[in-house]
Design a protein around this motif. Structure first.
Motif, PDB file in Angstrom:
ATOM      1  N   PRO A 166       0.729  -1.171   0.013  1.00 50.27           N
ATOM      2  CA  PRO A 166       0.074   0.017   0.044  1.00 50.27           C
ATOM      3  C   PRO A 166       0.662   1.066  -0.175  1.00 50.27           C
ATOM      4  CG  PRO A 166      -0.023  -1.031   2.344  1.00 50.27           C
ATOM      5  CD  PRO A 166       0.767  -1.765   1.398  1.00 50.27           C
ATOM      6  N   ASP A 167       0.253   2.394  -0.425  1.00 50.45           N
ATOM      7  CA  ASP A 167       0.844   3.697  -0.364  1.00 50.45           C
ATOM      8  C   ASP A 167      -0.152   4.668  -0.312  1.00 50.45           C
ATOM      9  OD1 ASP A 167       0.009   4.154  -2.911  1.00 50.45           O
ATOM     10  OD2 ASP A 167       1.729   3.596  -4.069  1.00 50.45           O
ATOM     11  N   ALA A 168       0.134   5.948  -0.455  1.00 54.15           N
ATOM     12  CA  ALA A 168      -0.786   7.018  -0.284  1.00 54.15           C
ATOM     13  C   ALA A 168      -1.968   6.825  -1.287  1.00 54.15           C
ATOM     14  CB  ALA A 168      -0.120   8.593  -0.532  1.00 54.15           C
ATOM     15  N   ARG A 169      -1.687   6.414  -2.470  1.00 58.00           N
ATOM     16  CA  ARG A 169      -2.987   6.169  -3.244  1.00 58.00           C
ATOM     17  C   ARG A 169      -3.451   4.837  -3.344  1.00 58.00           C
ATOM     18  NH1 ARG A 169      -2.080   6.204  -9.824  1.00 58.00           N
ATOM     19  NH2 ARG A 169      -4.341   5.990 -10.348  1.00 58.00           N
ATOM     20  N   PHE A 170      -2.533   3.831  -3.480  1.00 58.35           N
ATOM     21  CA  PHE A 170      -3.273   2.349  -3.526  1.00 58.35           C
ATOM     22  C   PHE A 170      -3.449   2.024  -2.163  1.00 58.35           C
ATOM     23  CE2 PHE A 170      -1.606   3.715  -7.548  1.00 58.35           C
ATOM     24  CZ  PHE A 170      -2.303   2.779  -8.379  1.00 58.35           C
ATOM     25  N   LEU A 174      -7.460  -6.203  -1.572  1.00 61.99           N
ATOM     26  CA  LEU A 174      -8.016  -7.182  -2.045  1.00 61.99           C
ATOM     27  C   LEU A 174      -7.751  -8.166  -1.181  1.00 61.99           C
ATOM     28  CD1 LEU A 174      -7.588  -6.694  -6.097  1.00 61.99           C
ATOM     29  CD2 LEU A 174      -9.355  -5.989  -4.648  1.00 61.99           C
ATOM     30  N   TYR A 175      -8.438  -9.321  -0.832  1.00 58.26           N
ATOM     31  CA  TYR A 175      -7.923 -10.283   0.132  1.00 58.26           C
ATOM     32  C   TYR A 175      -8.175 -11.658  -0.620  1.00 58.26           C
ATOM     33  CZ  TYR A 175      -8.117  -6.729   3.760  1.00 58.26           C
ATOM     34  OH  TYR A 175      -7.751  -5.686   4.728  1.00 58.26           O
ATOM     35  N   LEU A 203      -8.572 -10.788   8.737  1.00 59.54           N
ATOM     36  CA  LEU A 203      -7.901 -10.461   7.300  1.00 59.54           C
ATOM     37  C   LEU A 203      -6.392 -10.297   7.540  1.00 59.54           C
ATOM     38  CD1 LEU A 203     -10.789  -8.790   5.658  1.00 59.54           C
ATOM     39  CD2 LEU A 203     -10.287 -11.182   5.676  1.00 59.54           C
ATOM     40  N   ARG A 204      -6.008  -9.838   8.350  1.00 65.34           N
ATOM     41  CA  ARG A 204      -4.406  -9.268   8.342  1.00 65.34           C
ATOM     42  C   ARG A 204      -3.594 -10.447   7.943  1.00 65.34           C
ATOM     43  NH1 ARG A 204      -4.169  -7.977  13.614  1.00 65.34           N
ATOM     44  NH2 ARG A 204      -5.106  -5.766  13.091  1.00 65.34           N
ATOM     45  N   GLY A 205      -2.716 -10.234   6.791  1.00 64.87           N
ATOM     46  CA  GLY A 205      -1.735 -10.773   6.108  1.00 64.87           C
ATOM     47  C   GLY A 205      -2.260 -11.420   4.841  1.00 64.87           C
ATOM     48  N   LEU A 206      -3.553 -11.184   4.568  1.00 63.95           N
ATOM     49  CA  LEU A 206      -4.080 -11.996   3.387  1.00 63.95           C
ATOM     50  C   LEU A 206      -4.498 -11.025   2.402  1.00 63.95           C
ATOM     51  CD1 LEU A 206      -7.013 -13.870   5.391  1.00 63.95           C
ATOM     52  CD2 LEU A 206      -5.025 -14.703   4.789  1.00 63.95           C
ATOM     53  N   GLU A 207      -3.637  -9.992   2.347  1.00 64.44           N
ATOM     54  CA  GLU A 207      -3.687  -9.110   1.305  1.00 64.44           C
ATOM     55  C   GLU A 207      -2.822  -9.616  -0.129  1.00 64.44           C
ATOM     56  OE1 GLU A 207      -2.368  -8.304   4.158  1.00 64.44           O
ATOM     57  OE2 GLU A 207      -3.869  -6.856   5.010  1.00 64.44           O
ATOM     58  N   ILE A 208      -3.504  -9.766  -1.184  1.00 67.01           N
ATOM     59  CA  ILE A 208      -3.063  -9.861  -2.473  1.00 67.01           C
ATOM     60  C   ILE A 208      -2.619  -8.691  -3.001  1.00 67.01           C
ATOM     61  CG2 ILE A 208      -3.666 -10.756  -4.570  1.00 67.01           C
ATOM     62  CD1 ILE A 208      -5.910 -12.543  -3.409  1.00 67.01           C
ATOM     63  N   VAL A 297     -16.478 -10.248  -1.511  1.00 67.55           N
ATOM     64  CA  VAL A 297     -15.840 -11.489  -2.017  1.00 67.55           C
ATOM     65  C   VAL A 297     -14.388 -11.459  -1.837  1.00 67.55           C
ATOM     66  CG1 VAL A 297     -15.467 -12.340  -4.577  1.00 67.55           C
ATOM     67  CG2 VAL A 297     -17.675 -11.228  -3.988  1.00 67.55           C
ATOM     68  N   PHE A 298     -14.026 -12.574  -1.616  1.00 67.26           N
ATOM     69  CA  PHE A 298     -12.469 -12.932  -1.621  1.00 67.26           C
ATOM     70  C   PHE A 298     -12.014 -13.566  -2.832  1.00 67.26           C
ATOM     71  CE2 PHE A 298     -14.688 -13.423   2.518  1.00 67.26           C
ATOM     72  CZ  PHE A 298     -13.618 -12.492   3.311  1.00 67.26           C
ATOM     73  N   PHE A 299     -10.764 -13.351  -3.062  1.00 67.75           N
ATOM     74  CA  PHE A 299     -10.100 -13.903  -4.290  1.00 67.75           C
ATOM     75  C   PHE A 299      -8.985 -14.674  -4.230  1.00 67.75           C
ATOM     76  CE2 PHE A 299     -11.737  -9.628  -5.093  1.00 67.75           C
ATOM     77  CZ  PHE A 299     -12.474  -9.822  -6.270  1.00 67.75           C
TER      78      PHE A 299
END
Length: 405
Positions: A166-170, A174-175, A203-208, A297-299
């Motif tokens: 992640p950054d200031a814009r993004f 999506l998990y 959901l922590r650590g599940l970020e795609i 929805v999860f991916f």
């Protein structure tokens, strides 16, 4: 001529995508190729450069004309002349989709698929001759034979810019599916997953990946899959696909319908472009709008070695832009060629719709695609796909092509 009734087997599979029609309607959540099919497709492409003379084929009359009944539809036999625009379509463009479906043929299609794979030079004349020799057209009706038009909507595969970190814009994640999803039914709602510490912790650590706009995340969830133009932390860029993995077991609530109720626009004006325009004009209410829909929805992330290959539909085969259609699988089995007579949305507001009459293959399904004469047209990906899919709510007539006895 007597008309008998028989029943054809129906197919079933998982649901893996959502139509843009779910913005204003109830919705749905969102394998290796056989060498013979790949060879057949490559043979077709090699044959496209020439059109050798084709021996005339006599269309064999069916030994018995029958009405076929499915759980949610009734098929009435017709002649080929009943298909609007039949002589104008390039049926050869639907042939690769049909061959892909032959990797998982519906009951009753085994012999026809074997003959399709054996077609050595699938140019236009040969494909038309094959279809007329081996298949019988049927008009699709409701079980009571009501002569009403159906509905054609559309979907596509979004292409969205994303970041691995992640950054200031993004900053919209999506998990992947959480480990305790099956133990908690229903799972946390969308609002809870975004606000409650306990839900966020699950959901922590599940970020795609992270996208810049919450509406980008929403459209991925609606479509059930998408392509990410992904920038890695080291600056390298990759193209990957995120595909539907699971949802939180809550019903979908239409954000488009909520906006209609709020007076943002009329039901006739409801579309994905209209929703995006409202969001741009009302940025402080976007979260309120999103939380109307409790479904989340999860991916799963998938590699995309060949960008020319579409996402896998509910039949379990890749979708073909402009030739794959989602149907109610209790009305039309997967893998069935479908002739549609509809229109494309006008290019400009107030313009005339353009005829859309072509051969498709039923390869997908969804919760919003319910009924005998109901279809969801797959536009593919890239420029123009979102605009066409987002505005498509057209009248529809359908015919199926089924193997002769």
């Amino acid at each position: 001529m007597s008309i008998n009734k028989t029943r054809a087997p129906s197919a079933s599979s998982k649901i893996n995508h959502m139509s843009l029609s779910c913005l204003v309607m109830p919705v749905r959540p969102a394998t290796p190729w056989r060498l013979a099919i790949v060879a057949a497709i490559l043979g077709m492409l090699a044959a496209c450069g020439t059109t050798p003379p084709q021996a005339p084929t006599t269309e064999p009359p069916p030994s018995a004309v029958t009405v076929i009944e499915q759980p949610k539809s009734r098929w009435v036999p017709v002649g080929w002349e009943a298909l609007p625009g039949w002589s104008q379509d390039q049926t050869v463009l639907a042939w690769p989709a049909l061959l892909r479906s032959c990797a998982r043929p519906a009951a009753g299609w085994e012999a026809a698929c074997a003959r399709a794979l054996a077609l050595s030079e699938p140019h236009e004349a040969a494909v038309r001759a094959w279809l007329k020799q081996h298949l019988q057209p049927y008009r699709v009706e409701t079980l009571d034979g009501a002569p009403t038009d159906g509905l054609l909507t559309a979907y596509y595969e979004p292409l969205i810019e994303a970041r691995r970190a992640p950054d200031a814009r993004f900053r919209v994640p999506l998990y992947r599916a959480p480990a305790d999803l099956a133990q908690r039914r229903p799972y946390w709602t969308r609002a809870q997953l975004e606000t409650l510490p306990a839900a966020r912790s699950a959901l922590r650590g599940l970020e795609i990946a992270y996208v810049a706009d919450p509406l980008d995340a929403l459209i991925l969830q609606i479509q059930g899959s998408g392509r990410l133009k992904l920038t890695e932390p080291d600056g390298q860029q990759r193209l990957v696909r995120v595909a539907f993995a699971a949802h939180n077991d809550h019903p979908y609530r239409s954000v488009g319908r909520w906006l209609v109720d709020q007076g943002a626009f009329s039901l006739e004006q409801a579309s994905w472009p209209a929703i995006k325009q409202w969001a741009r004009a009302n940025p402080r209410r976007v979260t309120e709008m999103l939380h109307v829909n409790p479904r989340y929805v999860f991916f799963r992330e998938e590699p995309l070695p060949d960008p020319s290959v579409g996402p896998v539909g509910a039949q379990g085969v890749p979708l073909t832009p402009g030739r794959s259609i989602a149907v109610d699988r209790n009305a039309i089995p997967y893998g069935t060629p479908v002739w549609i007579a509809s229109t494309e949305p006008p290019l400009q507001p107030g313009g005339e719709p353009r005829p859309l009459q072509r051969l498709m293959v039923a390869q997908d399904t969804g919760g919003a695609i319910v009924g005998a004469v109901r279809g969801d047209f797959f536009w593919g990906w890239g420029e123009g796909a979102e605009e066409l899919a987002g505005r498509m709510k057209q009248p529809l007539k359908m015919w199926v092509l089924w193997p002769r006895p």
